[in-house]
Design a protein around this motif. Structure first.
Motif, PDB file in Angstrom:
ATOM      1  N   GLN A 187      -1.245 -13.221 -21.505  1.00 29.25           N
ATOM      2  CA  GLN A 187      -0.242 -13.435 -20.229  1.00 29.25           C
ATOM      3  C   GLN A 187      -0.384 -12.417 -19.414  1.00 29.25           C
ATOM      4  N   HIS A 219      -3.427 -13.139 -17.354  1.00 27.18           N
ATOM      5  CA  HIS A 219      -3.253 -14.297 -16.192  1.00 27.18           C
ATOM      6  C   HIS A 219      -2.294 -13.736 -15.051  1.00 27.18           C
ATOM      7  N   LYS A 220      -1.113 -12.901 -15.470  1.00 32.45           N
ATOM      8  CA  LYS A 220      -0.423 -12.552 -14.441  1.00 32.45           C
ATOM      9  C   LYS A 220      -1.342 -11.515 -13.435  1.00 32.45           C
ATOM     10  N   VAL A 236      -4.462 -11.865 -12.705  1.00 34.62           N
ATOM     11  CA  VAL A 236      -5.084 -12.784 -11.892  1.00 34.62           C
ATOM     12  C   VAL A 236      -4.451 -13.498 -10.743  1.00 34.62           C
ATOM     13  N   THR A 237      -3.245 -14.068 -11.174  1.00 35.86           N
ATOM     14  CA  THR A 237      -2.292 -14.718 -10.274  1.00 35.86           C
ATOM     15  C   THR A 237      -1.433 -13.862  -9.488  1.00 35.86           C
ATOM     16  N   TRP A 238      -1.394 -12.611  -9.663  1.00 35.83           N
ATOM     17  CA  TRP A 238      -0.542 -11.852  -9.033  1.00 35.83           C
ATOM     18  C   TRP A 238      -0.722 -11.703  -7.602  1.00 35.83           C
ATOM     19  N   GLN A 268      -1.393 -13.978  -5.424  1.00 37.02           N
ATOM     20  CA  GLN A 268      -0.779 -15.122  -4.944  1.00 37.02           C
ATOM     21  C   GLN A 268       0.670 -15.246  -4.829  1.00 37.02           C
ATOM     22  N   GLY A 269       1.470 -14.397  -5.580  1.00 30.54           N
ATOM     23  CA  GLY A 269       2.979 -14.374  -5.678  1.00 30.54           C
ATOM     24  C   GLY A 269       3.761 -14.175  -4.453  1.00 30.54           C
ATOM     25  N   PHE A 322      -1.044 -14.322  -0.519  1.00 32.63           N
ATOM     26  CA  PHE A 322      -1.744 -15.311  -0.658  1.00 32.63           C
ATOM     27  C   PHE A 322      -2.654 -15.267   0.826  1.00 32.63           C
ATOM     28  N   VAL A 331      -5.495 -12.781  -0.205  1.00 34.09           N
ATOM     29  CA  VAL A 331      -6.558 -13.740  -0.850  1.00 34.09           C
ATOM     30  C   VAL A 331      -7.451 -14.330  -0.112  1.00 34.09           C
TER      31      VAL A 331
END
Length: 126
Positions: free
Chosen positions: A30, A33-34, A36-38, A40-41, A46, A49
């Motif tokens: 978890q 995953h956070k 890597v996706t943080w 784009q939060g 975004f 990125v």
């Protein structure tokens, strides 16, 4: 219930992963995953990125092939220079003994010639 699970497990059987270990593995997944996706939060994240991706496509990737080619040429040049120095210091007049240009690919290099001769002699025992 944990006591029942321990009672059913034979004492000689090794435990691969305990329940706590599996739980820790899930938490680690978890967090990864956070991480890597943080970026784009948020809207700003975004956009960052997108900016980083554009920079990589326009600046980093176009620079890689020339750099890799440069490294390849330098390595080849160093190898040929070493072969020339070895030829010069040997006092030999037979340049083909060190690098035979009539052979295919890199099989003309003196070390490869020696290795191929060793293989040929071992394969064709007389």
């Amino acid at each position: 219930q944990a006591a029942c699970a321990q009672a059913r497990t034979p004492p000689h059987a090794p435990r691969i992963l305990s329940l706590e270990g599996m739980s820790g593995l899930g938490v680690a997944a978890q967090l990864a995953h956070k991480f890597v996706t943080w970026p784009q939060g948020t809207t700003q994240g975004f956009c960052n990125v997108i900016k980083i991706g554009t920079f990589c496509r326009t600046v980093v990737w176009p620079c890689l092939p020339p750099l890799l080619m440069y490294q390849y040429i330098r390595a080849k040049d160093e190898d040929y220079y070493t072969t020339e120095v070895l030829y010069y210091k040997s006092g030999s007049k037979d340049a083909k003994a060190f690098y035979d240009t009539s052979r295919i690919g890199i099989s003309g290099h003196w070390r490869l010639q020696q290795d191929l001769e060793t293989i040929r002699a071992a394969a064709n025992v007389e």
